[in-house]
Design an enzyme around this catalytic site. Structure first.
Site, PDB file in Angstrom:
ATOM      1  N   PHE A   1      -0.234   2.386   4.734  1.00 41.99           N
ATOM      2  CA  PHE A   1      -1.590   2.019   5.147  1.00 41.99           C
ATOM      3  C   PHE A   1      -2.704   2.559   4.235  1.00 41.99           C
ATOM      4  O   PHE A   1      -3.855   2.168   4.377  1.00 41.99           O
ATOM      5  CB  PHE A   1      -1.880   2.449   6.601  1.00 41.99           C
ATOM      6  CG  PHE A   1      -0.970   1.823   7.611  1.00 41.99           C
ATOM      7  CD1 PHE A   1      -1.117   0.494   7.970  1.00 41.99           C
ATOM      8  CD2 PHE A   1       0.065   2.550   8.190  1.00 41.99           C
ATOM      9  CE1 PHE A   1      -0.262  -0.100   8.890  1.00 41.99           C
ATOM     10  CE2 PHE A   1       0.917   1.964   9.117  1.00 41.99           C
ATOM     11  CZ  PHE A   1       0.756   0.636   9.467  1.00 41.99           C
TER      12      PHE A   1
ATOM     13  N   ASP B   1       6.096  -2.489   4.618  1.00 41.48           N
ATOM     14  CA  ASP B   1       6.099  -2.724   3.175  1.00 41.48           C
ATOM     15  C   ASP B   1       4.921  -2.006   2.528  1.00 41.48           C
ATOM     16  O   ASP B   1       3.866  -1.895   3.155  1.00 41.48           O
ATOM     17  CB  ASP B   1       5.880  -4.228   2.924  1.00 41.48           C
ATOM     18  CG  ASP B   1       7.085  -4.886   2.289  1.00 41.48           C
ATOM     19  OD1 ASP B   1       8.134  -4.247   2.197  1.00 41.48           O
ATOM     20  OD2 ASP B   1       6.957  -6.041   1.892  1.00 41.48           O
TER      21      ASP B   1
ATOM     22  N   TYR C   1       1.649  -2.103   0.192  1.00 41.23           N
ATOM     23  CA  TYR C   1       0.745  -3.181  -0.193  1.00 41.23           C
ATOM     24  C   TYR C   1       1.243  -3.781  -1.512  1.00 41.23           C
ATOM     25  O   TYR C   1       1.736  -3.063  -2.385  1.00 41.23           O
ATOM     26  CB  TYR C   1      -0.673  -2.656  -0.385  1.00 41.23           C
ATOM     27  CG  TYR C   1      -1.325  -2.119   0.874  1.00 41.23           C
ATOM     28  CD1 TYR C   1      -1.527  -2.940   1.975  1.00 41.23           C
ATOM     29  CD2 TYR C   1      -1.754  -0.805   0.946  1.00 41.23           C
ATOM     30  CE1 TYR C   1      -2.147  -2.456   3.123  1.00 41.23           C
ATOM     31  CE2 TYR C   1      -2.376  -0.310   2.084  1.00 41.23           C
ATOM     32  CZ  TYR C   1      -2.564  -1.141   3.169  1.00 41.23           C
ATOM     33  OH  TYR C   1      -3.178  -0.660   4.304  1.00 41.23           O
TER      34      TYR C   1
END
Length: 233
Positions: A74, A61, A63
């Site tokens: 990331f 997903d 953030y």
């Protein structure tokens, strides 16, 4: 979307699942905030053209809090504090790469420009609600993104255009298995997820960044490696 990706994926945009996905996103935008900002949903495709992909790192997903997601798995833009998963990714890079100094920011764009495709399986999420856009069609689309990478034809005598896949955690590993990637052509590195909840179960110490460069050098020759220190500058 970057031109190379748009041309390769153009056929997906007229399919029924993608039409339903667009309708879902349109309704979501009316009701709530979505991350990343719309201009960044496909930033991965602009930063890492299809022909330049050497490494694929799968996230799940985006953030879901303010000021975090910008279209790369990331990665976060400054001045956002480093998320726990990214801190552990940096720790492993520092272990694997001589002279790597842990960056103060979480912007992974320099690595994206170097051939690392930071791809989430869902490309959007509702604010503050993890997993809210799972199962709406993005997984079908991003699976096709991965197939597009694995089906590239090479310009070498062997015709190989193999890449390294880093599959951290069960969701990423299941995605790889479902697509049935040819492990004779591509290198698949599997481990626990870098999340603080699971990194100690096998992510820390996995040596993935060192292994990726060793494979790239062995497969394509000196200079084919990723300069992981690009984010330290």
């Amino acid at each position: 979307m970057g031109r190379s990706w748009y041309e390769a994926l153009e056929g997906e945009f007229e399919k029924a699942y993608f039409t339903k996905l667009k309708e879902f996103l349109s309704n979501e935008l009316k009701a709530s905030t979505i991350y990343p900002p719309l201009k960044d949903v496909y930033s991965w495709s602009r930063l890492t053209p299809l022909e330049s992909v050497k490494v694929v790192i799968l996230g799940q997903d985006p953030y879901h809090n303010v000021g975090q997601a910008h279209g790369l798995s990331f990665s976060v833009l400054p001045p956002t504090a480093l998320p726990g998963s990214l801190k552990n990714i940096y720790k492993q890079m520092a272990e694997d790469v001589s002279g790597f100094k842990i960056p103060k920011t979480g912007d992974l764009s320099p690595l994206a420009r170097s051939g690392v495709l930071w791809l989430n399986t869902s490309l959007t999420v509702r604010a503050h609600k993890a997993g809210s856009h799972a199962g709406k069609g993005w997984e079908t689309f991003t699976a096709q993104v991965i197939r597009t990478v694995t089906s590239r034809t090479g310009d070498s005598e062997s015709g190989s255009k193999g890449v390294v896949f880093m599959a951290w955690g069960l969701p990423a590993q299941k995605t790889i298995e479902k697509i049935k990637i040819d492990e004779k052509k591509h290198l698949i590195l599997r481990s626990a997820h870098p999340s603080p909840l699971s990194a100690y179960k096998g992510f820390l110490g996995n040596g993935h960044f060192k292994k990726a460069n060793e494979w790239l050098k062995e497969t394509y020759g000196e200079g084919a490696e990723i300069n992981w220190k690009a984010i330290c500058q």
